[in-house]
Design an enzyme around this catalytic site. Sequence first.
Site, short mmCIF file in Angstrom:
data_model
loop_
_atom_site.label_atom_id
_atom_site.label_comp_id
_atom_site.label_asym_id
_atom_site.label_seq_id
_atom_site.Cartn_x
_atom_site.Cartn_y
_atom_site.Cartn_z
N HIS A 184 0.83 -1.20 0.00
CA HIS A 184 0.00 0.00 0.00
C HIS A 184 0.88 1.27 0.00
CE1 HIS A 184 -3.68 2.29 1.17
NE2 HIS A 184 -2.78 3.09 1.72
N GLU A 185 1.81 1.34 0.93
CA GLU A 185 2.66 2.54 1.01
C GLU A 185 3.59 2.64 -0.20
OE1 GLU A 185 1.74 4.69 3.03
OE2 GLU A 185 0.52 3.41 4.35
N HIS B 4 1.80 4.55 -2.79
CA HIS B 4 1.96 6.00 -2.57
C HIS B 4 3.36 6.46 -2.98
CE1 HIS B 4 -1.80 6.80 -0.48
NE2 HIS B 4 -1.57 5.88 0.44
N GLU C 1 -4.52 7.66 -3.02
CA GLU C 1 -5.07 6.43 -2.47
C GLU C 1 -5.45 5.46 -3.59
OE1 GLU C 1 -4.80 5.95 0.62
OE2 GLU C 1 -6.04 4.21 1.03
#
EC number: 3.4.17.19
Lengths: 491, 491
Positions: B256-257, B260, B286
């Site tokens: 997830h990160e 980003h 997101e």
Amino acid sequence: MTAYEDLMTFTRTTEALAQVSGRLGWDQETVMPRGAAEQRSEENAALEGVLHQRRTDPRIADWLAAIDETSLDEVGRAQVRLIRRDHERSIRVPEALATAIARTVSKGHLIWAEARADDNFAAFAPILTEILALRREEAAALAAGGDLYDALLDTYEPGAKAADLDAMFGALRPRLVSLREAVLSRPELPGLATSFDEKGQMKLARLLARTFGYDFTRGRVDKAVHPFSSGSGDDVRITTRTVPLDPFNCLYSTVHEVGHGCYEQNIDAAYRLTPVGQGASMGVHESQSRIYENQLGRSRAFTGWLYGQMRDTFGDFGIPDEDTFYGAVNRVRNGYIRTEADELQYNLHVLLRFDLERGLISGDLAVADLEAAWNDRFEADFGFAVDKPSNGVLQDVHWSAGLFGYFPTYSLGNVYAGCLNKALRAAVPELDSQLAQGDTSAATGWLRDTLQRDGGLRTPREIITRAAGQPPTEGPLLDYLEEKFRGLYAL
Amino acid sequence: MTAYEDLMTFTRTTEALAQVSGRLGWDQETVMPRGAAEQRSEENAALEGVLHQRRTDPRIADWLAAIDETSLDEVGRAQVRLIRRDHERSIRVPEALATAIARTVSKGHLIWAEARADDNFAAFAPILTEILALRREEAAALAAGGDLYDALLDTYEPGAKAADLDAMFGALRPRLVSLREAVLSRPELPGLATSFDEKGQMKLARLLARTFGYDFTRGRVDKAVHPFSSGSGDDVRITTRTVPLDPFNCLYSTVHEVGHGCYEQNIDAAYRLTPVGQGASMGVHESQSRIYENQLGRSRAFTGWLYGQMRDTFGDFGIPDEDTFYGAVNRVRNGYIRTEADELQYNLHVLLRFDLERGLISGDLAVADLEAAWNDRFEADFGFAVDKPSNGVLQDVHWSAGLFGYFPTYSLGNVYAGCLNKALRAAVPELDSQLAQGDTSAATGWLRDTLQRDGGLRTPREIITRAAGQPPTEGPLLDYLEEKFRGLYAL
């Protein structure tokens, strides 16, 4: 609000931003991704520009003019003295120059680290030439017709003059050279001959930090290429490094940086984020790091305790007893590296740099000739040749960071430490029996109460004179070194 | 220099200082000594004050007025649009308020972390009340008579309105609830039942980061209480966390990160340290983190590859084959924690926060009643009671950081990710066979070329419309979720 209150509110914000700048420096040396270097130099330049604008803000002169100093207490007068000094120096340096210096040294540091890894001075010379030119321009702006080198030296040691240091170092040198020759004519003392794992070294480094009173809730210990200390108040971080065959490198670098760190941590919390809330000068700072490292950390009493800790951590490492261990910690050998030098030879390394950088700043020595000049001087002073630049002209971070005028404060710090040690021993006669138990509290408490907690309340010379009971002089350091090394080498 | 060039030079310095502020945030979450919190809040406030002064500098309005936009290219016009937006918002917020917010959230974060560790909402309520009051004051200044919540939402998702999101979320909700009920009526899928050592988890986390294209020379992965990504350009850092019994927490937080982080790393280097050189909005951000994590990372194809990596790292961990592993990665169970929620229930967690924080901002809900309101709503939505505040109202960092209006961008990002996934699958028909080999390059390359490299060149809505071939709508996300979970649960 009075003019003084306005000035202090403004100054606190500036000091907070200066702390941020210090934190960025720590980040760059410990955790920054390698590819971020170019962007970081823009970030450093932006922050340096903000700091320069604030330090040159014309309102500072207005506030200073409006303050009635007779209405201030001792602390207020010291704040005003330090703020005035900083402002008057800052307005002499154009913002574009300050920004260019920040940007260039940020790049220079990375280039130095690579050149050092590659043992290639030529790769470093172009950026060093740029850095030197910028610093000379700054020195000319600061000196306003006076001596260029003194103007830079004054940045690190307010009030110091190269000519005075030259005289003091001139008095140090013959007795150091004579002692060194006598020691090297004697049989070598036994040293370490095994490998020490990194984990054990770092565990002991942290134990030593705690033993000397370093507060881990307001600091941290990390690894970096070059050991350093950064930050003031409640965020004072130190770094160290490990070498498998030389645990003393890690342990005594740590104690050294702990000396710097404790000085900052022990300053009265009432002075936080103000000019008084920081170490008084690089020389006074170095006096703390060196007395922690040498007069305390390498003493017969303390090494006796450390020997037990080393045995507990590493088992039998080939040193049979405390006396032999004391010799191993303090043995004098030929070596290239300033930060690894024993107490006896250390100042000779510094004097070499002091003379070379005075040549660079005066223009008598060109960067193109620096490597050869270093190598010639080294061989003349130490009797053997430099084998590679990482053992010579590329070993220290300072010039890559633009720190000309900084090196002599190391030897000045040693001289101060000599004076302080004499006074400490008189004040705490039972010191050795405490150090032999690994208890440094009487020594570090005396230093805290006698000078550390006051930060920059007084000038460097006043601080040492007040704590030592006499103005700084090289005699106590020389007496201490001669007694110690004559004992170690049965001279 | 033209007015545009002057404006961009000024803006680059501001953006560099904003990066420094982000780095301080990273430092606070990962390495800052605990005792430094109070001093750090002064440092944050000082830097925030500088940034606010720059963003409100009256010269910006002068430069903007002097620029002939018809003479600019697309990038120039986008820079002007973003700078104007930021300036117009900034001049509405008094500097004293901006500084007070920075100082308070810096303290608030530390108090939240302690309150969460102690499971004591009452310890957090007073500072949350302060933070909320300051943010409402800011919202009133920004809204200039308009809706307070929309003014805050616009900070994170330019152009978005709570009423539109409410309608979109209203369309999501019934199909999600219905799917959730159907899934939970089926037998549970097998999960993990052994412990996974931290070292292996972090090794796999780093492997996953590389697999998704994260550039370690311009970033780093560390551990922190709450996973996050920070920084732009060449210094983009992410954090993760490890839980012995739940390696998916670590691995999918990391992916997830990484989503980003890769978005920021992949923006055209020509835009570095400018407004265009950053992600367009939190929602678009997101969408990248969620498509990396879910539509790619939790796909049957990719989990097949990951299963092999898990076996290589941990040996036999009790999951017999790829299909069972795919089920374990995606199984739907009752749970308290938003960041650990499966794709199906995740948006229900967000909608709860969206409604509660709208109540806090409107004044309909008092901080004193927040814990009870959370617990009531949670039980109504999820069918069981919150057992302790760290599993309820204290679980997220956002409100302690003053981030009201941020939560809905998570669900908006999921909606965007649904749209992008549909377009990606059409553009790369052979995607699954690549993912099954652990090769994400076609997918991440499509995202990079289609939207990531352009940063903030376009508005969030334009970006998604252009990449997906249609304006953002919840349909593709719902279709994707229904197909996936009907398959998994044989519905």
